[in-house]
Every structure is written in C-alpha cells, then in structure tokens.
Design an enzyme around this catalytic site. Structure first.
Site, PDB file in Angstrom:
ATOM      1  N   THR A 209      -6.908   9.047   9.273  1.00  7.80           N
ATOM      2  CA  THR A 209      -6.684   7.826   8.490  1.00  7.80           C
ATOM      3  C   THR A 209      -6.450   6.614   9.387  1.00  7.80           C
ATOM      4  O   THR A 209      -5.902   5.608   8.941  1.00  7.80           O
ATOM      5  CB  THR A 209      -5.468   8.009   7.562  1.00  7.80           C
ATOM      6  OG1 THR A 209      -4.321   8.373   8.354  1.00  7.80           O
ATOM      7  CG2 THR A 209      -5.728   9.092   6.524  1.00  7.80           C
TER       8      THR A 209
ATOM      9  N   LYS B 262       0.850  -1.192   0.000  1.00  4.77           N
ATOM     10  CA  LYS B 262       0.000   0.000   0.000  1.00  4.77           C
ATOM     11  C   LYS B 262       0.884   1.241   0.000  1.00  4.77           C
ATOM     12  O   LYS B 262       1.783   1.362   0.831  1.00  4.77           O
ATOM     13  CB  LYS B 262      -0.915  -0.028   1.227  1.00  4.77           C
ATOM     14  CG  LYS B 262      -1.828  -1.252   1.265  1.00  4.77           C
ATOM     15  CD  LYS B 262      -2.438  -1.470   2.629  1.00  4.77           C
ATOM     16  CE  LYS B 262      -1.386  -1.849   3.639  1.00  4.77           C
ATOM     17  NZ  LYS B 262      -1.958  -2.193   4.961  1.00  4.77           N
TER      18      LYS B 262
ATOM     19  N   GLY C 269      -6.863   3.257  11.002  1.00  2.94           N
ATOM     20  CA  GLY C 269      -7.577   2.025  10.649  1.00  2.94           C
ATOM     21  C   GLY C 269      -7.575   1.689   9.176  1.00  2.94           C
ATOM     22  O   GLY C 269      -8.217   0.719   8.767  1.00  2.94           O
ATOM     23  N   THR C 270      -6.835   2.442   8.368  1.00  2.00           N
ATOM     24  CA  THR C 270      -6.839   2.162   6.923  1.00  2.00           C
ATOM     25  C   THR C 270      -6.283   0.780   6.610  1.00  2.00           C
ATOM     26  O   THR C 270      -6.840   0.047   5.792  1.00  2.00           O
ATOM     27  CB  THR C 270      -6.024   3.222   6.155  1.00  2.00           C
ATOM     28  OG1 THR C 270      -4.746   3.367   6.784  1.00  2.00           O
ATOM     29  CG2 THR C 270      -6.730   4.551   6.133  1.00  2.00           C
ATOM     30  N   GLY C 271      -5.172   0.413   7.263  1.00  2.00           N
ATOM     31  CA  GLY C 271      -4.554  -0.882   6.969  1.00  2.00           C
ATOM     32  C   GLY C 271      -5.428  -2.047   7.364  1.00  2.00           C
ATOM     33  O   GLY C 271      -5.561  -3.026   6.608  1.00  2.00           O
ATOM     34  N   CYS C 272      -6.029  -1.970   8.551  1.00  2.58           N
ATOM     35  CA  CYS C 272      -6.918  -3.045   9.017  1.00  2.58           C
ATOM     36  C   CYS C 272      -8.136  -3.166   8.100  1.00  2.58           C
ATOM     37  O   CYS C 272      -8.555  -4.272   7.740  1.00  2.58           O
ATOM     38  CB  CYS C 272      -7.368  -2.764  10.442  1.00  2.58           C
ATOM     39  SG  CYS C 272      -6.020  -2.583  11.626  1.00  2.58           S
TER      40      CYS C 272
END
Length: 448
Positions: free
Chosen positions: A211, A176, A213-216
């Site tokens: 932003t 990402k 929590g974007t990865g989860c």
C-alpha cells in the site's frame, strides 16, 4: 495543439518510486492532467523504509516555485512532504503571491516504515500558515490524530477530529480511514467534512501489504479532479475509487511494502462514463429545464485520441426537460450521440484537450448572458454553408464548428448558430471535461 489542465506537485522525491513526487506524477497523469514538480526533499528509500533524507535548501525551493509559476501556472496544487518550517514558508508565500487556487494539502508526517517526514516546527507552520489557505487537507488517521490532538478509534471520532481540524480555517477536511482499527470486515471508510455536513466513502477491505503511496496518490487524484472542475465531494469519491483499484492492482516489488499501481487506471472507458454521470447529476440538482432546446440536449465526452463516433460517450435518448428540471432515460454509453459527437470530433482536430460538449437552447438573452459573464462566444451562419455539401450527414456541424475554429486562436466556450430551414437555433458549450462543461452551463443559468 493541446492545452492541458495542470497540477503542481510539491513534495519529496522517493528513490524507490512508490510514493512522493513519483506517485504524484503517475496519479495526475492517469487522470489526464499535466503534472509539474517542486522538490522539497530528496529521500533514499525503498520498500522497507527511509534510509536518509536530504532537505532541499530553501532558496532552491523558491527558485523551482518561481520558475514553474511565472511561466506555466497550475489549475490545482498538491503539497506533500514539507520537512522544515522554511519549506512551509516559501510554499505559503508562493500561494499568496501567485493567487493559487485548488490547493490540496497532504500533511505527510511519517513514512510507511516509521521515519519522521515533518519536523514539529514544520507541522505547527502547516497548521498556522498553510492550512488556512488550503481548499482541502487529506490526513490519514495518525496524521488526523496529531492535527486534532485526540485518539481516533471509530468513524464517530473521525468526524469529531474533522470538526476540530476544520477550525484551522481549511475549507474541507478529508480523513482517510485505512488505519482505522477493526475495519477488515466492514471495509475502509473515508469521510469528507465541509464545515457543515459529512459525507462518507467506503470500499471493501483489500488484504495486502503493498500500500506504499496510497496517500500521495489519493491527494494527487483529488487535486487533478479539482483542476478538471469537480467539487471536493466528487473529487474525493473519485480519489477513493482510483486508490482502491490501485491497491487491488498493487505491485509486489522489493522485500517490504510494495507500491500501489495507479497506472492501470489511465483513461479507461468507465472513467469517461463516470465523469459523464457525475456531471449530469450536477444538472439534475438544479432547475435548468429552461436551457433544454426543443430537440433536447446531450452531453458528450471523448476518449483520449478519439477519431470516430463510437469513441464518444453520451446519453441514449438525450437529456430531456422534465418540468423545470432535466431527466435522463439511461446511463451514458459510447456511441449514444451523433450530432454532438461530430462537434467534439471537429474540436479535437484543433485541440485534443477539449473533449466534451453540450448543446443548450438558443436565445438572445442566453448569448448576452454568456458574454456578460466572460465566456468566449463565436458563431456560424448556416446560410454560408456550401450548397453542394448541404444534406451530407453531419457535414453542417463539422463545417460550422470548423469555420469558427479556423478564425480563432483559441477554443471558445460557446459556439452558436441561429438555425436554418428545418434546423433549430442552438448553443454548444465546449470544455475539457463534462464537469467543466456543466459548470459553464450552470453559471449561465445562474446569471440568466
């Protein structure tokens, strides 16, 4: 009775509700999946950072895994925070013991505020033991730098890092690019690598501090999409789209980094249309014209809770045979199919998770192939249709499909009939999503 597709989310709890297991639950639910959890660590955190971490004892992680896997079982697995090598070891054991598939590893190393979320010994265990069992790993730029042992300052270097990470044995690498420097003007870019080819997914840069929590969210949407039958490229594209929308609608709470808001994506109409388009693109890539009947085909997908034709999306003008392949004249729309809508509406009365169907050509060899590859097959005979009801709009299909479902304790993959006066014999392929239906169709084609 509903038999949902299930995602097991393994990771840490975020008391602030923005990331970790809390984000996983929201993301999987927004995609229409049922989420289960195994908590590996408890964190005291808010929008400004992580104040404390309590590792869940190894024995209790094992107890949670065995409880969920021995009873419910997942269609996909997403791992997040694995603080200790012991946590990694018990997850690896469970994957092997229960033959878990569609494993998505989000290698959570550092929290938004900078707190370390994975010990060095745990990272080595993830690389050596967990990633070789995984379908996908989804690092951000700092995590990819750590896994690949190199600096990443460009898309070219993202691809080089993906190739290095692929050497651990993981099937797909998704890096990402939100942390990539100097991308505000050109937008955010993610790359997917399958060991041979790269695919890029881009979006406009959104200027916000919220932003968390974007990865989860990304990894959980990807896992849910794999559970629903998408391939990794399709799932990554969907995850990118949903995360971008979630950032646009992020929540300004607390005094630090607010969370993304995935709840705004819950089952919108455009998501049904997107999945239909994804599925028909899979059909168009194959020479499947021989499966299209004389009256042509349609592939439909119902909104959650659909009760009428206008809530069923399909392809205007149907899916037609074009030489050895297929062609569609227009993008999917709601209310575009009448006959297949009656099929799905009837099935929904028995199991609301089966929301998609496609009609294909009937032949004895096709039915024999369906049985040979293990699909559940049943049929109805139009000659048995009540005389008083013959000719009523849509009744034949409602009656025939309902007749099959009343004598079954489960929804079959295939319902066919041998036709009747003025009616072409037909096979209907049923599934929970358009991608699942098309995968069944393409499996039939492969072994025909």
């Amino acid at each position: 009775m509903v038999r949902p597709l299930k995602v097991l989310c393994i990771g840490g709890s975020d008391s602030g509700g923005g990331a970790g297991i809390q984000a996983d639950l929201k993301a999987a639910g927004a995609c229409g999946c049922y989420a289960m959890t195994v908590i590996t660590a408890l964190t005291a955190q808010n929008t400004r950072g992580v104040q404390n971490i309590f590792p869940v004892p190894k024995k209790f992680i094992v107890a949670q895994l065995d409880s969920v896997l021995s009873d419910i079982g997942p269609d996909a697995v997403k791992t997040g925070m694995l603080l200790t090598p012991g946590a990694v070891d018990v997850v690896v054991r469970a994957i092997v013991q229960y033959s878990l598939k569609n494993v998505v590893v989000d290698p959570v190393m550092t929290a938004k505020g900078g707190r370390n979320m994975m010990r060095d010994t745990a990272q080595r265990a993830v690389v050596r033991k967990l990633m070789p069992l995984a379908s996908v790993v989804t690092p951000n730029i700092p995590e990819a730098e750590s896994l690949a042992g190199m600096k990443i300052r460009s898309v070219v270097e993202m691809k080089k890092a993906a190739a290095v990470i692929s050497g651990t044995g993981v099937k797909y690498v998704v890096i990402k690019g939100g942390h990539l420097p100097c991308r505000k003007n050109s937008g955010s870019i993610d790359i997917v690598y399958d060991g041979n080819e790269f695919c890029e997914f881009s979006s406009e840069w959104i200027e916000t501090k919220n932003t968390h929590g974007t990865g989860c969210t990304f990894a959980s949407v990807l896992a849910a999409s794999l559970a629903q039958g998408m391939n990794v490229f399709q799932a990554a594209g969907r995850a990118k789209k949903i995360v971008t929308q979630s950032i646009e609608q992020s929540l300004d709470v607390g005094r630090g980094h607010g969370p993304v808001n995935v709840s705004v994506n819950k089952e919108p109409q455009h998501e049904c249309l997107y999945l239909l388009q994804t599925a028909v693109n899979m059909l168009k890539e194959k020479r499947c014209g021989q499966l299209i009947p004389e009256v042509q085909s349609n592939l439909v997908y119902a909104e959650t809770g659909a009760v009428k034709e206008s809530q069923i999306a399909g392809f205007p003008g149907r899916i037609i045979r074009y030489y050895d392949g297929v062609h569609v004249a227009a993008n999917p729309e709601f209310g575009a199919s009448q006959h297949m809508a009656h099929v799905v509406l009837t099935v929904l009365k028995h199991d609301s998770s089966y929301r998609s169907a496609m009609n294909i050509k009937y032949s004895k060899s096709i039915i024999a192939t369906c049985r040979r590859i293990g699909l559940a097959v049943d049929h109805f005979d139009r000659a048995d249709e009540p005389v008083k009801k013959i000719g009523r709009k849509g009744f034949s299909l409602e009656w025939g499909v309902n007749r099959v479902l009343l004598r079954n304790r489960m929804i079959p993959d295939i319902i066919y009939d041998r036709g009747g006066w003025g009616k072409e014999p037909m096979v209907r392929v049923l599934g929970r999503s358009p991608v699942e239906v098309v995968q069944k169709v393409l499996t039939i084609l492969k072994y025909l």
